[in-house]
Motif scaffolding. Structure first.
Motif, PDB file in Angstrom:
ATOM      1  N   LEU A  22       0.833  -1.196   0.000  1.00  0.00           N
ATOM      2  CA  LEU A  22       0.000   0.000   0.000  1.00  0.00           C
ATOM      3  C   LEU A  22       0.866   1.243   0.000  1.00  0.00           C
ATOM      4  CD1 LEU A  22      -1.084   0.897   3.571  1.00  0.00           C
ATOM      5  CD2 LEU A  22      -0.032  -1.326   3.168  1.00  0.00           C
ATOM      6  N   GLN A  23       0.232   2.361  -0.292  1.00  0.00           N
ATOM      7  CA  GLN A  23       0.915   3.652  -0.274  1.00  0.00           C
ATOM      8  C   GLN A  23       0.908   4.169   1.160  1.00  0.00           C
ATOM      9  OE1 GLN A  23       2.371   5.137  -3.056  1.00  0.00           O
ATOM     10  NE2 GLN A  23       3.237   6.573  -1.567  1.00  0.00           N
ATOM     11  N   ILE A  24       2.049   4.054   1.818  1.00  0.00           N
ATOM     12  CA  ILE A  24       2.155   4.472   3.220  1.00  0.00           C
ATOM     13  C   ILE A  24       2.199   5.991   3.335  1.00  0.00           C
ATOM     14  CG2 ILE A  24       3.632   4.451   5.277  1.00  0.00           C
ATOM     15  CD1 ILE A  24       2.412   1.761   4.848  1.00  0.00           C
ATOM     16  N   GLU A  25       2.912   6.608   2.425  1.00  0.00           N
ATOM     17  CA  GLU A  25       3.197   8.038   2.538  1.00  0.00           C
ATOM     18  C   GLU A  25       2.295   8.875   1.637  1.00  0.00           C
ATOM     19  OE1 GLU A  25       7.423   9.967   3.248  1.00  0.00           O
ATOM     20  OE2 GLU A  25       7.103   9.681   1.103  1.00  0.00           O
ATOM     21  N   THR A  26       1.940  10.045   2.123  1.00  0.00           N
ATOM     22  CA  THR A  26       1.204  11.018   1.331  1.00  0.00           C
ATOM     23  C   THR A  26       1.750  12.403   1.674  1.00  0.00           C
ATOM     24  OG1 THR A  26      -1.019  11.754   0.680  1.00  0.00           O
ATOM     25  CG2 THR A  26      -0.659  11.362   3.023  1.00  0.00           C
ATOM     26  N   LYS A  27       1.105  13.427   1.186  1.00  0.00           N
ATOM     27  CA  LYS A  27       1.507  14.794   1.494  1.00  0.00           C
ATOM     28  C   LYS A  27       0.488  15.423   2.443  1.00  0.00           C
ATOM     29  CE  LYS A  27       5.283  15.370  -1.002  1.00  0.00           C
ATOM     30  NZ  LYS A  27       6.567  15.795  -0.428  1.00  0.00           N
ATOM     31  N   LEU A  28       0.962  16.387   3.207  1.00  0.00           N
ATOM     32  CA  LEU A  28       0.110  17.027   4.200  1.00  0.00           C
ATOM     33  C   LEU A  28      -1.149  17.623   3.567  1.00  0.00           C
ATOM     34  CD1 LEU A  28       0.010  17.603   7.233  1.00  0.00           C
ATOM     35  CD2 LEU A  28       1.212  19.752   6.792  1.00  0.00           C
ATOM     36  N   VAL A  29      -0.987  18.248   2.409  1.00  0.00           N
ATOM     37  CA  VAL A  29      -2.143  18.814   1.710  1.00  0.00           C
ATOM     38  C   VAL A  29      -3.169  17.735   1.408  1.00  0.00           C
ATOM     39  CG1 VAL A  29      -2.923  19.872  -0.442  1.00  0.00           C
ATOM     40  CG2 VAL A  29      -0.923  20.788   0.728  1.00  0.00           C
ATOM     41  N   ASP A  30      -2.718  16.603   0.883  1.00  0.00           N
ATOM     42  CA  ASP A  30      -3.633  15.514   0.534  1.00  0.00           C
ATOM     43  C   ASP A  30      -4.296  14.909   1.772  1.00  0.00           C
ATOM     44  OD1 ASP A  30      -3.122  15.667  -2.253  1.00  0.00           O
ATOM     45  OD2 ASP A  30      -1.236  14.613  -1.941  1.00  0.00           O
ATOM     46  N   ALA A  31      -3.555  14.860   2.874  1.00  0.00           N
ATOM     47  CA  ALA A  31      -4.116  14.316   4.115  1.00  0.00           C
ATOM     48  C   ALA A  31      -5.249  15.176   4.647  1.00  0.00           C
ATOM     49  CB  ALA A  31      -3.018  14.183   5.171  1.00  0.00           C
ATOM     50  N   ALA A  49       5.886  15.630   3.798  1.00  0.00           N
ATOM     51  CA  ALA A  49       5.556  14.219   3.610  1.00  0.00           C
ATOM     52  C   ALA A  49       5.101  13.673   4.958  1.00  0.00           C
ATOM     53  CB  ALA A  49       6.773  13.454   3.113  1.00  0.00           C
ATOM     54  N   VAL A  50       3.989  12.941   4.959  1.00  0.00           N
ATOM     55  CA  VAL A  50       3.434  12.391   6.195  1.00  0.00           C
ATOM     56  C   VAL A  50       3.044  10.937   5.969  1.00  0.00           C
ATOM     57  CG1 VAL A  50       2.557  14.643   6.942  1.00  0.00           C
ATOM     58  CG2 VAL A  50       1.054  13.091   5.656  1.00  0.00           C
ATOM     59  N   ILE A  51       2.889  10.214   7.055  1.00  0.00           N
ATOM     60  CA  ILE A  51       2.365   8.855   6.979  1.00  0.00           C
ATOM     61  C   ILE A  51       0.844   8.939   7.000  1.00  0.00           C
ATOM     62  CG2 ILE A  51       2.163   6.648   8.185  1.00  0.00           C
ATOM     63  CD1 ILE A  51       5.054   7.176   9.211  1.00  0.00           C
ATOM     64  N   SER A  52       0.210   8.370   6.001  1.00  0.00           N
ATOM     65  CA  SER A  52      -1.249   8.386   5.919  1.00  0.00           C
ATOM     66  C   SER A  52      -1.811   7.300   6.827  1.00  0.00           C
ATOM     67  CB  SER A  52      -1.721   8.149   4.481  1.00  0.00           C
ATOM     68  OG  SER A  52      -3.123   7.949   4.459  1.00  0.00           O
ATOM     69  N   MET A  53      -2.352   7.703   7.958  1.00  0.00           N
ATOM     70  CA  MET A  53      -2.918   6.721   8.873  1.00  0.00           C
ATOM     71  C   MET A  53      -4.212   6.130   8.325  1.00  0.00           C
ATOM     72  SD  MET A  53      -0.563   6.497  10.966  1.00  0.00           S
ATOM     73  CE  MET A  53      -1.332   5.233  11.980  1.00  0.00           C
ATOM     74  N   ASP A  54      -4.896   6.866   7.477  1.00  0.00           N
ATOM     75  CA  ASP A  54      -6.082   6.308   6.808  1.00  0.00           C
ATOM     76  C   ASP A  54      -5.684   5.122   5.937  1.00  0.00           C
ATOM     77  OD1 ASP A  54      -7.921   8.061   7.922  1.00  0.00           O
ATOM     78  OD2 ASP A  54      -7.746   9.514   6.293  1.00  0.00           O
ATOM     79  N   ASN A  55      -4.595   5.272   5.181  1.00  0.00           N
ATOM     80  CA  ASN A  55      -4.126   4.178   4.333  1.00  0.00           C
ATOM     81  C   ASN A  55      -3.617   3.004   5.167  1.00  0.00           C
ATOM     82  OD1 ASN A  55      -4.726   5.822   2.193  1.00  0.00           O
ATOM     83  ND2 ASN A  55      -2.612   6.143   1.526  1.00  0.00           N
ATOM     84  N   VAL A  56      -2.841   3.312   6.202  1.00  0.00           N
ATOM     85  CA  VAL A  56      -2.316   2.258   7.080  1.00  0.00           C
ATOM     86  C   VAL A  56      -3.470   1.455   7.676  1.00  0.00           C
ATOM     87  CG1 VAL A  56      -1.128   1.813   9.276  1.00  0.00           C
ATOM     88  CG2 VAL A  56      -0.145   3.416   7.631  1.00  0.00           C
ATOM     89  N   ALA A  57      -4.494   2.171   8.127  1.00  0.00           N
ATOM     90  CA  ALA A  57      -5.617   1.513   8.793  1.00  0.00           C
ATOM     91  C   ALA A  57      -6.485   0.711   7.837  1.00  0.00           C
ATOM     92  CB  ALA A  57      -6.471   2.553   9.515  1.00  0.00           C
TER      93      ALA A  57
END
Length: 203
Positions: A22-31, A49-57
């Motif tokens: 999965l795509q772990i990382e995203t950008k703050l704007v996208d989050a 760059a941030v870790i997308s907790m929505d994607n992780v979950a």
């Protein structure tokens, strides 16, 4: 390797070991994207760059557990700075008071999910601490970011607190501040960018 990279890489390896990619990382704007209103709450110049907790979950953890029920309630993003300070970031394009239960659930479930994922000895999340809970009390901060336009009350509280050199903790975050995490507070987008994003460093 930065502390942020360590946890990002751990997530990738953890899920890959279970044949989940999965795509772990995203950008703050996208989050910060609000699906219902189709707009980005944060649009600052510094797009971390941030870790997308929505994607992780939902793309990782939920598949791993073969969960068939509702999606896992987690915050939008996770950031880890050079001092290994962890930041749970949740964007709310509404009045914070109207999402009290949701904010409490997300902070709690996010932490419980991390406890389960990071229980593997290969990643000692709380090395140097007696337990994960002691680590949380010393290293985790929960930040809820809201719109000053949609939540003028919180804006006034945040502005007043900032003038006094402190941070505003709304009632729904008070128990996290008092019992579970190092700190918990709210920012409007403007204060979030000026007080947090612009000074954040990975290394």
């Amino acid at each position: 390797m930065t502390n942020y990279d360590k946890i990002k890489n751990y997530f990738e390896q953890y899920f890959a070991t279970n044949n989940i990619y999965l795509q772990i990382e995203t950008k703050l704007v996208d989050a910060s994207y609000n699906d219902k209103e189709e707009r980005y709450l944060y649009s600052g110049k510094r797009n971390l760059a941030v870790i997308s907790m929505d994607n992780v979950a939902n793309d990782g953890y939920r598949k791993l557990k073969n969960a068939l029920g509702d999606p896992v309630n987690t915050v939008d993003a996770l950031l880890v700075d050079r001092d290994n300070e962890w930041y749970f970031i949740e964007f709310k394009d509404c009045k914070i008071s109207s999402k009290k239960d949701n904010i409490e659930k997300k902070g709690t479930y996010n932490f419980l999910m991390l406890l389960d994922i990071l229980k593997d000895d290969n990643y000692k999340m709380w090395e140097g601490y007696s337990s994960a809970f002691e680590f949380a009390r010393n290293k985790i901060t929960y930040i809820v970011v809201c719109s000053s336009e949609k939540d003028p009350y919180s804006y006034d509280q945040i502005r007043s607190a900032d003038i006094m050199g402190v941070k505003y903790t709304p009632p729904c975050l008070q128990k996290f501040k008092d019992y579970f995490f190092k700190d918990a507070y709210a920012y409007t987008i403007e204060y979030f960018e000026n007080r947090f994003v612009n000074s954040f460093t990975y290394a």
